[in-house]
Design a protein around this motif. Sequence first.
Motif, PDB file in Angstrom:
ATOM      1  N   GLY A 114      34.623   4.053  -8.031  1.00 32.19           N
ATOM      2  CA  GLY A 114      33.371   4.678  -7.649  1.00 32.19           C
ATOM      3  C   GLY A 114      32.544   5.056  -8.859  1.00 32.19           C
ATOM      4  N   ASN A 115      31.228   5.014  -8.697  1.00 31.85           N
ATOM      5  CA  ASN A 115      30.300   5.389  -9.752  1.00 31.85           C
ATOM      6  C   ASN A 115      29.258   6.345  -9.175  1.00 31.85           C
ATOM      7  N   ASP A 116      28.585   7.049 -10.056  1.00 34.45           N
ATOM      8  CA  ASP A 116      27.565   7.994  -9.628  1.00 34.45           C
ATOM      9  C   ASP A 116      26.176   7.430  -9.911  1.00 34.45           C
ATOM     10  N   PHE A 117      25.307   7.546  -8.914  1.00 32.69           N
ATOM     11  CA  PHE A 117      23.939   7.039  -9.026  1.00 32.69           C
ATOM     12  C   PHE A 117      22.963   8.164  -8.736  1.00 32.69           C
ATOM     13  N   GLU A 118      21.851   8.170  -9.457  1.00 29.05           N
ATOM     14  CA  GLU A 118      20.846   9.206  -9.233  1.00 29.05           C
ATOM     15  C   GLU A 118      19.447   8.633  -9.375  1.00 29.05           C
ATOM     16  N   SER A 119      18.558   9.077  -8.499  1.00 27.21           N
ATOM     17  CA  SER A 119      17.143   8.736  -8.594  1.00 27.21           C
ATOM     18  C   SER A 119      16.346  10.016  -8.430  1.00 27.21           C
ATOM     19  N   GLU A 120      15.437  10.256  -9.343  1.00 30.26           N
ATOM     20  CA  GLU A 120      14.588  11.436  -9.236  1.00 30.26           C
ATOM     21  C   GLU A 120      13.186  11.091  -9.713  1.00 30.26           C
TER      22      GLU A 120
ATOM     23  N   VAL B 129      10.036   4.881   7.850  1.00 31.53           N
ATOM     24  CA  VAL B 129      11.043   5.142   6.828  1.00 31.53           C
ATOM     25  C   VAL B 129      11.160   6.649   6.652  1.00 31.53           C
ATOM     26  N   ASP B 130      12.374   7.164   6.730  1.00 29.59           N
ATOM     27  CA  ASP B 130      12.650   8.578   6.468  1.00 29.59           C
ATOM     28  C   ASP B 130      13.370   8.666   5.124  1.00 29.59           C
ATOM     29  N   PRO B 131      12.645   8.825   4.027  1.00 30.04           N
ATOM     30  CA  PRO B 131      13.284   8.801   2.704  1.00 30.04           C
ATOM     31  C   PRO B 131      14.032  10.085   2.395  1.00 30.04           C
ATOM     32  N   GLY B 132      15.171   9.954   1.758  1.00 31.23           N
ATOM     33  CA  GLY B 132      15.915  11.120   1.301  1.00 31.23           C
ATOM     34  C   GLY B 132      16.619  11.849   2.415  1.00 31.23           C
ATOM     35  N   VAL B 133      16.035  12.943   2.866  1.00 30.57           N
ATOM     36  CA  VAL B 133      16.654  13.815   3.865  1.00 30.57           C
ATOM     37  C   VAL B 133      16.514  13.201   5.250  1.00 30.57           C
ATOM     38  N   ALA B 134      17.653  12.853   5.871  1.00 33.09           N
ATOM     39  CA  ALA B 134      17.673  12.274   7.216  1.00 33.09           C
ATOM     40  C   ALA B 134      18.317  13.264   8.170  1.00 33.09           C
ATOM     41  N   PRO B 135      17.912  13.279   9.445  1.00 27.72           N
ATOM     42  CA  PRO B 135      18.515  14.192  10.420  1.00 27.72           C
ATOM     43  C   PRO B 135      19.917  13.759  10.802  1.00 27.72           C
ATOM     44  N   ALA B 136      20.652  14.659  11.446  1.00 30.55           N
ATOM     45  CA  ALA B 136      22.037  14.374  11.822  1.00 30.55           C
ATOM     46  C   ALA B 136      22.128  13.263  12.851  1.00 30.55           C
TER      47      ALA B 136
ATOM     48  N   VAL C 192      13.679   2.408  -1.585  1.00 33.55           N
ATOM     49  CA  VAL C 192      12.915   3.600  -1.222  1.00 33.55           C
ATOM     50  C   VAL C 192      13.138   4.647  -2.300  1.00 33.55           C
ATOM     51  N   ASN C 193      12.077   5.000  -3.013  1.00 35.44           N
ATOM     52  CA  ASN C 193      12.190   5.911  -4.161  1.00 35.44           C
ATOM     53  C   ASN C 193      13.237   5.423  -5.155  1.00 35.44           C
ATOM     54  N   GLY C 194      13.320   4.100  -5.317  1.00 36.86           N
ATOM     55  CA  GLY C 194      14.251   3.505  -6.273  1.00 36.86           C
ATOM     56  C   GLY C 194      15.661   3.319  -5.767  1.00 36.86           C
ATOM     57  N   VAL C 195      15.935   3.709  -4.503  1.00 35.59           N
ATOM     58  CA  VAL C 195      17.275   3.617  -3.929  1.00 35.59           C
ATOM     59  C   VAL C 195      17.375   2.374  -3.051  1.00 35.59           C
ATOM     60  N   ASP C 196      18.431   1.598  -3.253  1.00 36.38           N
ATOM     61  CA  ASP C 196      18.655   0.390  -2.455  1.00 36.38           C
ATOM     62  C   ASP C 196      18.860   0.764  -0.988  1.00 36.38           C
ATOM     63  N   MET C 197      18.258  -0.034  -0.086  1.00 41.40           N
ATOM     64  CA  MET C 197      18.362   0.249   1.339  1.00 41.40           C
ATOM     65  C   MET C 197      19.792   0.147   1.852  1.00 41.40           C
ATOM     66  N   LEU C 198      20.719  -0.393   1.050  1.00 43.88           N
ATOM     67  CA  LEU C 198      22.137  -0.369   1.408  1.00 43.88           C
ATOM     68  C   LEU C 198      22.627   1.055   1.642  1.00 43.88           C
ATOM     69  N   ASN C 199      21.941   2.015   1.048  1.00 43.98           N
ATOM     70  CA  ASN C 199      22.362   3.413   1.131  1.00 43.98           C
ATOM     71  C   ASN C 199      21.543   4.209   2.149  1.00 43.98           C
ATOM     72  N   LEU C 200      20.805   3.506   2.985  1.00 40.15           N
ATOM     73  CA  LEU C 200      20.066   4.121   4.073  1.00 40.15           C
ATOM     74  C   LEU C 200      20.612   3.613   5.399  1.00 40.15           C
TER      75      LEU C 200
ATOM     76  N   GLY D 125       0.792  -1.217   0.000  1.00 37.94           N
ATOM     77  CA  GLY D 125       0.000   0.000   0.000  1.00 37.94           C
ATOM     78  C   GLY D 125       0.823   1.264   0.000  1.00 37.94           C
ATOM     79  N   ILE D 126       2.145   1.152   0.122  1.00 34.04           N
ATOM     80  CA  ILE D 126       3.038   2.315   0.115  1.00 34.04           C
ATOM     81  C   ILE D 126       3.875   2.238  -1.157  1.00 34.04           C
ATOM     82  N   ALA D 127       3.476   2.978  -2.168  1.00 30.97           N
ATOM     83  CA  ALA D 127       4.098   2.836  -3.482  1.00 30.97           C
ATOM     84  C   ALA D 127       5.565   3.228  -3.489  1.00 30.97           C
ATOM     85  N   SER D 128       5.967   4.163  -2.623  1.00 31.58           N
ATOM     86  CA  SER D 128       7.350   4.641  -2.654  1.00 31.58           C
ATOM     87  C   SER D 128       8.334   3.671  -2.016  1.00 31.58           C
ATOM     88  N   VAL D 129       7.833   2.649  -1.326  1.00 31.17           N
ATOM     89  CA  VAL D 129       8.689   1.608  -0.759  1.00 31.17           C
ATOM     90  C   VAL D 129       8.406   0.323  -1.519  1.00 31.17           C
ATOM     91  N   SER D 130       9.364  -0.122  -2.314  1.00 33.01           N
ATOM     92  CA  SER D 130       9.193  -1.305  -3.153  1.00 33.01           C
ATOM     93  C   SER D 130       9.983  -2.469  -2.568  1.00 33.01           C
TER      94      SER D 130
END
Length: 662
Positions: free
Chosen positions: A505-511, A136-143, A96-104, A78-83
């Motif tokens: 290293g490689n560059d990854f982007e999700s928008e 889940v806190d997608p994208g912008v996370a607090p310090a 989350v928004n197409g980003v692997d949870m390895l990066n969260l 029911g939460i489309a942004s979490v696949s």
Amino acid sequence: MARTSSIRLSGLLCSTALTLITASAALAEEDDILSLDPIVVKQRDPIGNAADRATSIYVADAEIERAAMGDLKDLFAGIASVSVGGGIPIAQKIFVNGVDMLNLAVQVDGISQNNRTFHHVSANAFDPGLMKSVRVDPGVAPADAGPRALAGRVVMETIDAEDILEDGATFGGQSRLSYSSNGNTAQGSLTLAGRSGGFEILGYAKRATGSNYEDGGGVEISGSAANLTAGLLKFAYEGDQGDRIELSFQEAQDNELRNIRPNFGPSSGADFATYNTRRRIASLRYESGNESGLWDPSATLGFSEINVDRPSDPWGDSTSTSSNTYSLTLQNDFHLSDSNTITAGVDYQIRESSVNATWTNGKTGEESKNLGIFAQARLEPTDRLSVSAGLRYDWQDFTGQDFAQSGTAFTDEASGASGNLSVVYDVTDSLSLRAGYSNVFGGYDLEDNFLFFRTWDYTDIRSSRAENIVVGADWQRGNWTLGGELFKTNIDNVRSVSRRGVVSGNDFESEGFNIAATYGWNSGFARFTMNNADVSFNGEAAESFFLVDSGTPVGKVLAFEVQQEIATMNLLVGGSVEAALSNDNGVYESYTRKQPGYGVLNLFAEYSPPSLGNLTIRTAIDNVFDKQYADRATYGTEYISSEVATLNEPGRNISVVATLKF
């Protein structure tokens, strides 16, 4: 009035019914069938109305309950942004928004998880039956989210004694039994809890066994049989002033014959191996319970461990791997006023990734040590404005693998600052605008255990860094709630290793964007969410192989849910549709194709017999029309089947779950 409106709107876009269905809240207070009361989330997240929570995704109590005998796909339904892709737990990866949870940053009971393991096996095999709350806190996370929150974080809390016991009771429990027709899977769980004089104890055990399931085309999916054991033991003491100390230990094991690549579809011949996977988490926490003044300290100490062992494979090799994280966090909340706080502290982590196999010269692996300091301010300058801003600085020591155990392993140091800013402004009592930005130091990530097979060249290794931005709006009037946001995540120097052993290293982007619409009434609700995420690798479209550990080509994913209570019959009925539109990710090769679209209907009914008030029986029919499909987040859905056998989801499945509280 404006601030109350903001609290209701906070998390509107991606959140579940727990924060969306305010019209059903009054009913939820009176009827346990609908556990949709927003007060529950606020109690568990005292800073839920902070600006950095504006896009947070909360999983509702009812949804956690319904997923208790399921898996992560059920938990985030029911939460489309979490696949969640992959039909079996050890193959399921979260995006989350197409980003692997390895990066969260991922935390369970406050303990950071090391998500790095074999790229064909998931490190996300958490048991939903253990969960009290999931956010889940997608994208912008607090310090204060901890290190390596490159694209956000995931926070999970396990159940406490108070979640099981009735008010005033000193002993109680809960048992569940379930059966699923597709795969003949039988499950049982038992939870017991007790408390006396401030002391609490809780024990939980679960067992699941079954056979291979069939997809919607009647194809038996080899290596998909259930064989899971999970448990949790928790002790706690809470003083009269609210100070609390808690010790918990949990373990989950999945031991079964799997495809040699468990996240691939049916294998043939001898392409099978027994996988013994185990996750262990130990947590020791202290919280002062002081919610006012300048002294409100807390401390968290613990470790997490993931073992993936393959005793033998078709080539006669034996492999044993381990991914560990040891973590310590010390922090204090400075309560400047009821609505203004500053959280500051220090955290330290040791992360290890190792392998011991017949194809290595003994045990080898990598290690990183990270020391961080942080401060996050959560302020409400006016009744209509909420601001959250934070800074952190991390120092990291990295040790690469010493393949020959010669004592000449690669070592390096990296350090960097991270910052974030989130703002929420209530234009009116109904309309709220929000924006967030973060720039995050990632340092050196550890590599996949199963790739420690040769001497590596670390010359080109680079420290990773991410940028996240989100801009959105939320609107609520009467029974309607609407929301939308634009997001973009860019991660520079995502680590990879070539077949020649060169680390680079490689560059990854999700928008993309998210939209959500909900209509709630006194006895039910209807909700629609949609996520569109376009991903790129080194500035170009890429296929799943190159996106491993970074993300996945999601495209457009949709989810629709409806639920209705029939009070006169003690019945709750509902259904959902999960769908994805056909997606052309821009890769044109002879072995790739457009990702096919799909639509799947699921139905359920819950009945609570009046004479047995503590018993709930839930029946469900998933994939009603027996659709043959692979979830969009499953690896390789764009590959032609002759190249990669896709791990399809189960076909039509009829399940029954009986829950008894005592």
